[in-house]
Structures are given as structure tokens and as C-alpha cells.
Design a protein around this motif. Structure first.
Motif, mmCIF file in Angstrom:
data_model
loop_
_atom_site.group_PDB
_atom_site.id
_atom_site.type_symbol
_atom_site.label_atom_id
_atom_site.label_comp_id
_atom_site.label_asym_id
_atom_site.label_seq_id
_atom_site.Cartn_x
_atom_site.Cartn_y
_atom_site.Cartn_z
ATOM 1 N N ALA A 74 1.951 34.487 -2.157
ATOM 2 C CA ALA A 74 2.380 34.070 -0.820
ATOM 3 C C ALA A 74 1.331 33.171 -0.170
ATOM 4 N N LEU A 75 0.060 33.528 -0.319
ATOM 5 C CA LEU A 75 -1.000 32.682 0.230
ATOM 6 C C LEU A 75 -1.028 31.330 -0.471
ATOM 7 N N GLY A 76 -0.765 31.339 -1.773
ATOM 8 C CA GLY A 76 -0.777 30.101 -2.527
ATOM 9 C C GLY A 76 0.362 29.154 -2.183
ATOM 10 N N LEU A 77 1.475 29.712 -1.688
ATOM 11 C CA LEU A 77 2.638 28.884 -1.351
ATOM 12 C C LEU A 77 2.612 28.385 0.092
ATOM 13 N N ALA A 78 1.699 28.887 0.911
ATOM 14 C CA ALA A 78 1.723 28.585 2.342
ATOM 15 C C ALA A 78 1.652 27.084 2.624
ATOM 16 N N HIS A 79 0.896 26.354 1.807
ATOM 17 C CA HIS A 79 0.745 24.920 2.080
ATOM 18 C C HIS A 79 2.034 24.148 1.862
#
Length: 246
Positions: free
Chosen positions: A59-64
């Protein structure tokens, strides 16, 4: 860069801060450390309890993607499939092996390699569909992390409001303590509702839209690879795949 997401963030902030100013409020009235700690800390804590670590990292990796979503080159992809088809008709399926080695998209590379290895269409479909569904589910689980936090944040805000009112009721004899308690009560509610509806839920829905677009692109590649395996005419393949375009 997704200009619409940037405009949305700016518009939301301007609407809230500007509306507060027009009503005679001050920006300092919206800044409250204890309220922010309750809402942000409580929301993250609830998300940590619910979410497996790999899903949270994803989820953190997809935030951008919210502001810089990956390019989904559907039309260019159709052109690549047609070129693959022409190569297969001219050099045979084995001719796709060299193309597979230069292909940057891992999904397409795997499909091309399977074709070059002489994989049957039914087997090709089953292998690639498993990867397609697995990747889509993994990304959707990551997007649902933000969706779940969007559900928790308003409730945590209400908890903060109740805590502030408890503080107020416990200090009725001391008027100097009433203001801070009431501020925490109302600002915590604002933080919870605003965090959910202006950030977390929109982020979740934006990620879902990008993920579904990526799945559509992979479905197009899969359909094209299957058509090549079945020996269809390149022009027929192109016309079929154009159905994936908006």
C-alpha cells in the motif's frame, strides 16, 4: 503527473481553509496536536491490527500512483501485439524468443516465452490468467488498506470528541480548562471526517481505478497472445483488440 489529483488536493484545502476564514475563523483554531495524535495514531493503529505486513508495504509502495500513475499504453500495446503476430507468421513462434528477451513488461515477456516454447493456447491462458488475477488481487488488497483507514478515521475522530468532552466535564469548576477540551472535541471530529473523505477514501478509489486499468491492459495482452497462438490474421487481431480502447 496526474494534474487532476493535484488540483483536487489544492481545491479541497482551499475550500476548507477558505470557508473557515469566511466564517470568521482562524487557521490556528484548526491546528490541535492532541486531536491529530488521537485521529492519526488511532487510525494507523487500527490499520496495523487489520493488515498483514506485506499488504501494508505494498500500500505504501502504491501511494505515489495517486499523483504519478503508471502509463497504460493500450494503443501502443495493440501495436506491439500486431508486430508480434507478424513476426510469428514470418519466422514462426520460435521467432518470438528474441523479442521476449528485450520485452520490459514482465507479463508480456512471460507470455511471449510461453509462445516461443510451443505452449498450447489453453495452457497459455490458464498460466497467464493465474498471474493476472494474483497481481490484481494483491494490488486491490493494498488499495483496501486506505479504504479501511477511511472507515476508521471518522470513528476515531468521534472517540477523540468524546475524550475531549470527558475532559471538559471533569473541569467544569475550572473555566480556563474548558476551551482546550472543547477544541479537542470538535477538531478531532473534523480531522477524522476530513482525513477519510478528502484523502484516504479518494486515494483508495484512485488506486482501484489504476489497478483495473492495468488489468485491462494485461487482459488485452493475454487476448492478443492467445490469438497469435491460434494463428489468427494480424489484421483480425488488431480489430479484435481495438475493442479494449475507450
Amino acid at each position: 503527473m496526474d494534474i487532476l489529483s493535484i488540483i483536487g488536493v489544492i481545491l479541497a484545502l482551499v475550500a476548507i481553509i477558505g470557508g473557515n476564514h469566511l466564517e470568521g475563523g482562524h487557521i490556528n483554531a484548526l491546528l490541535n496536536g492532541p486531536a491529530a495524535l488521537i485521529v492519526i495514531g488511532g487510525t494507523l493503529g487500527a490499520a496495523f491490527i487489520q493488515t498483514p505486513l506485506p499488504a501494508f508495504k505494498r500500500a505504501l509502495g502504491l501511494a505515489h500512483w495517486v499523483f504519478a500513475s503508471p502509463d497504460i499504453p493500450l494503443r501502443e500495446g495493440i501495436g506491439k501485439v500486431v508486430n508480434w503476430s507478424n513476426t510469428a507468421r514470418k519466422d514462426g513462434l520460435l521467432g518470438l524468443e528474441a523479442i521476449a528477451e528485450m520485452e520490459s513488461d514482465l507479463f508480456a515477456r512471460k507470455g511471449l516465452q510461453l509462445l516461443a516454447d510451443g505452449c498450447e493456447p489453453d495452457t497459455l491462458r490458464s498460466i497467464l490468467e493465474v498471474e493476472l488475477v494474483s497481481r490484481e488481487n494483491s494490488d486491490l488488497r493494498a488499495a483496501r488498506v486506505y479504504e479501511s483507514m477511511g472507515g476508521y478515521a471518522p470513528t476515531i475522530g468521534i472517540i477523540g470528541a468524546v475524550m475531549g468532552l470527558i475532559h471538559v466535564m471533569g473541569n467544569l469548576a475550572d473555566p480556563s480548562m474548558l476551551g482546550s477540551g472543547i477544541a479537542v472535541a470538535f477538531v478531532a471530529t473534523i480531522y477524522g471526517v476530513a482525513l477519510a473523505n478528502l484523502f484516504l477514501l479518494p486515494v483508495a478509489n484512485k488506486l482501484k481505478a489504476v489497478i483495473l486499468e492495468q488489468s485491462c491492459y494485461r487482459e488485452m495482452l493475454l487476448e492478443g497472445l492467445l490469438s497469435i497462438a491460434e494463428g489468427e490474421n494480424p489484421r483480425s487481431i488488431e480489430m479484435k483488440l481495438e475493442g479494449f480502447l475507450d
